[in-house]
Design a protein around this motif. Structure first.
Motif, PDB file in Angstrom:
ATOM      1  N   TYR A 281     -60.385  25.197  41.795  1.00 35.10           N
ATOM      2  CA  TYR A 281     -61.202  25.537  40.947  1.00 35.10           C
ATOM      3  C   TYR A 281     -61.538  24.651  39.744  1.00 35.10           C
ATOM      4  CZ  TYR A 281     -60.220  29.424  43.705  1.00 35.10           C
ATOM      5  OH  TYR A 281     -59.494  30.226  44.829  1.00 35.10           O
ATOM      6  N   GLY A 442     -62.541  25.532  47.100  1.00 38.48           N
ATOM      7  CA  GLY A 442     -63.229  25.699  45.855  1.00 38.48           C
ATOM      8  C   GLY A 442     -64.656  26.256  45.720  1.00 38.48           C
ATOM      9  N   LYS A 445     -66.044  29.072  43.145  1.00 40.04           N
ATOM     10  CA  LYS A 445     -66.813  28.445  41.936  1.00 40.04           C
ATOM     11  C   LYS A 445     -67.923  27.564  42.322  1.00 40.04           C
ATOM     12  CE  LYS A 445     -65.687  25.677  37.618  1.00 40.04           C
ATOM     13  NZ  LYS A 445     -64.762  24.932  37.092  1.00 40.04           N
TER      14      LYS A 445
END
Length: 644
Positions: A281, A442, A445
């Motif tokens: 993130y 990821g 996020k």
């Protein structure tokens, strides 16, 4: 004159040599990345505390416009720093401060076309990606292959999960990241022809540990995995061409200037940086604003234990009542609901759930063309027109989220489908869980309404497979160090039936204790958890266990590695507000006697949930000494939780 010319030649030679290598260290100076060019090929290596973690490993891309793997020159390099702070409720740590040193190394090939590699090096993490500029009038290319290598010292061992065969598994829906793990394997034994999924964990002899993964994969690139071990090295591998029934490119079509996803390397002398990393993130950005504040929490779902036959109005009412009795926020209504309950009755059922203070997730098949999965609703999520029409109805009737199943591929085409579903769902205020799916890279996020993926050999295989039941503790001891270290993991666990079926009297016997199951509720991190309780558990499970689950958070402010070894045992501590939960499981065949250091609980009176030799789970209050040191015994296939 000859002396002057010689001096000039020597200076020029020194300059050229200097440009053939570059290096960068972490802010604390312990982690160093070195980049070199040798015989026209770019390489990097990694050391931690002056110990080799990755030996010379090649860099490079092949595109349809240029080859950046040989006859390369290092043109220039530059250093800098980067930092950021961000808050996220749905990952292992609610507030993150990220600081890294940066190195940008620019190479040119024989045609003088340029490529850069950008490294961000924090104290225990490396993230790097390839960046491609415009080449004259060329504004687009296809990245066909990547040569990024991982050359581990020979004493290293691996903890890997094989990539599934394309178009295999149930209804030709693989690969779905649902293979088991092996532990402490010699490197040369990793010969799977399909390679291995990210994340990939390695023990570097006595030097420490390395976890490989990638992040920042959205619609503009394909997802990747780890190759088999060939010629002494692993490499980044792109999807098999047979995925998605052979449709779609195995590489990535990108506009120029453009870049690849981030390759991530987390490392340290022990497992603490692996468990606590936030690098997936740290280096990605949120791609759109949330349309509303999304609410996380726990839910029930009938399918996991009561299976397809439970997809009827009456059984779903029982599970809504179970969720209400447990103070859970959600019920997940799984496959076949459209045929066996119907849209009109579903609206009535959603209204009933709302009257009980329970919100609804509905299951969908992602499929329209890619595989043979036949469960309905079908053809509702695979095209924009159908998707938006369905989501409009979902919003109108008060559904809060979707579980979308059966993807089976890592090609760019499939990454576009994931992103389009998430973006459209956000427009209608819907959260999304993916099942039978790839590893999130990821996404927590990047996509604010993404609330988890399966991408693991999850609870359903405990129902279907004796081998998985035999290895339940082994896999549970692996996940904090591998799969769940880099992304949310929607496991669908907490099975409290003694037998994993509706009758709960005979059949698929659960081999782990209740204390083990409670511990996995802490060990496995996901902001929305659909637990595998059944209505009979309200009567046949001790009330203190149910109360524990009523109070158990699904979001965490802090995660701390306490002890463990992948495949043997794991102990983590997680904090929600001011409440700490310390949980552990034992995958070994003998009693595990641990001496733990828990400074966060020093001097506090806490509740200990643990089991005995008969797999009976008990609860008692204990006082943690002011030293924070405590001894804990964990039974084989058992677990414990300490809660303040």
């Amino acid at each position: 004159m000859k002396i002057f010319s010689l001096i000039c030649f020597m200076l020029l030679t020194a300059s050229i040599i200097a440009q053939e290598e570059a290096s960068i260290s972490s802010p604390d100076g312990k982690l160093e990345v070195s980049v070199t060019v040798e015989t026209g090929k770019p390489f990097y290596s990694v050391a931690y505390n002056n110990k080799s973690m990755l030996e010379n490993s090649q860099l490079g891309l092949v595109t349809n416009e240029a080859d950046f793997t040989s006859k390369m020159t290092l043109l220039k390099s530059s250093k800098g720093t980067t930092s950021s702070e961000y808050s996220m409720e749905k990952i292992k740590q609610s507030h993150v401060s990220y600081m890294a040193n940066t190195l940008t190394v620019t190479f040119a090939n024989a045609e003088e076309k340029e490529m850069s590699v950008v490294f961000q090096v924090s104290d225990n993490d490396i993230a790097f990606r390839y960046e491609l500029p415009k080449w004259g009038d060329t504004r687009a290319c296809v990245v066909e292959k990547e040569l990024t290598g991982y050359n581990f010292p020979s004493a290293s061992t691996s903890f890997l999960s094989p990539m599934m065969q394309p178009m295999g598994g149930f209804a030709r829906t693989a690969p779905s990241y649902e293979s088991g793990y092996s532990a402490d394997e010699q490197l040369e034994s990793n010969t799977s022809e399909t390679g291995y999924v990210f994340p990939s964990l390695f023990k570097i002899g006595e030097n420490g540990w390395v976890l490989l993964s990638e992040t920042g994969v959205g619609s503009s690139y394909n997802a990747a995995h780890l190759s088999s071990f060939e010629d002494g090295i692993f490499t980044v591998a792109y999807p098999d061409s047979a995925q998605n029934n052979g449709f779609g490119s195995v590489g990535a079509q990108i506009g120029l200037p453009g870049h690849t996803p981030w390759r991530t390397i987390t490392l340290g002398e022990n497992l603490k940086p692996i468990v606590e990393t936030t690098i997936p993130y740290d280096v990605v950005d949120q791609l759109y604003e949330p349309s509303q504040d999304y609410k996380y929490g726990k839910g029930t779902w009938s399918w996991i234990v009561w299976q397809d036959n439970s997809m009827n109005y009456e059984d779903q009412v029982k599970y809504i009542d179970l969720a209400a009795a447990m103070d859970f926020e959600y019920i997940l209504i799984d496959a076949w609901w459209d045929e066996r309950i119907g849209y009109e009755k579903m609206e009535e059922l959603i209204g009933y759930a709302e009257s009980k203070g329970v919100d609804v997730f509905l299951w969908y098949n992602s499929n329209g063309v890619a595989n043979d999965a036949f469960m309905t609703p079908l053809n509702k999520m695979n095209t924009s027109i159908a998707r938006k029409k369905e989501m409009k109805w979902l919003k109108e009737v008060g559904v809060k989220g979707l579980k979308v199943d059966f993807f089976g591929g890592d090609k760019q085409e499939t990454m576009k489908l994931y992103e389009n579903m998430l973006s459209d769902a956000n427009d209608y205020g819907l959260m999304v869980i993916f099942h039978g799916a790839t590893l999130p890279r990821g996404w927590e996020k990047m996509y604010p309404n993404f609330v988890g993926s399966e991408a693991v050999l999850a609870s359903e295989m405990l129902i279907f497979s004796q081998d998985t039941r035999n290895k339940e503790a082994f896999y549970a001891s692996m996940h904090p160090f591998s799969r769940n270290a880099v992304a949310s993991m929607e496991f669908g666990g907490i099975l409290l039936n003694k037998y994993l079926n509706k009758g709960n009297k005979e059949g698929q016997e659960r081999l782990t204790s209740d204390a083990f199951q409670l511990a996995t509720g802490v060990l496995f991190q996901n902001p929305v958890q659909m637990f595998a309780l059944t209505p009979n558990n309200l009567e046949d499970v001790p009330e203190f266990e149910l109360d524990f689950l009523r109070e158990l958070p699904t979001t965490w402010d802090e995660t701390v590695f306490i002890d463990g070894y992948p495949g043997k045992f794991s102990v983590l501590a997680r904090r929600h507000d001011q409440n700490w939960y310390v949980a552990g499981v034992n995958a070994e065949k003998s009693l595990k006697k641990l001496k733990l250091e828990l400074p966060m609980l020093s001097g506090k009176t806490v509740t200990l949930f643990s089991d005995d030799k008969k797999k009976e789970t008990h609860s008692k209050e204990i006082k943690i000494p002011s030293s924070g040191k405590i001894s804990v015994d964990i039974q084989p296939n058992g677990g414990f939780v300490i809660k303040n």
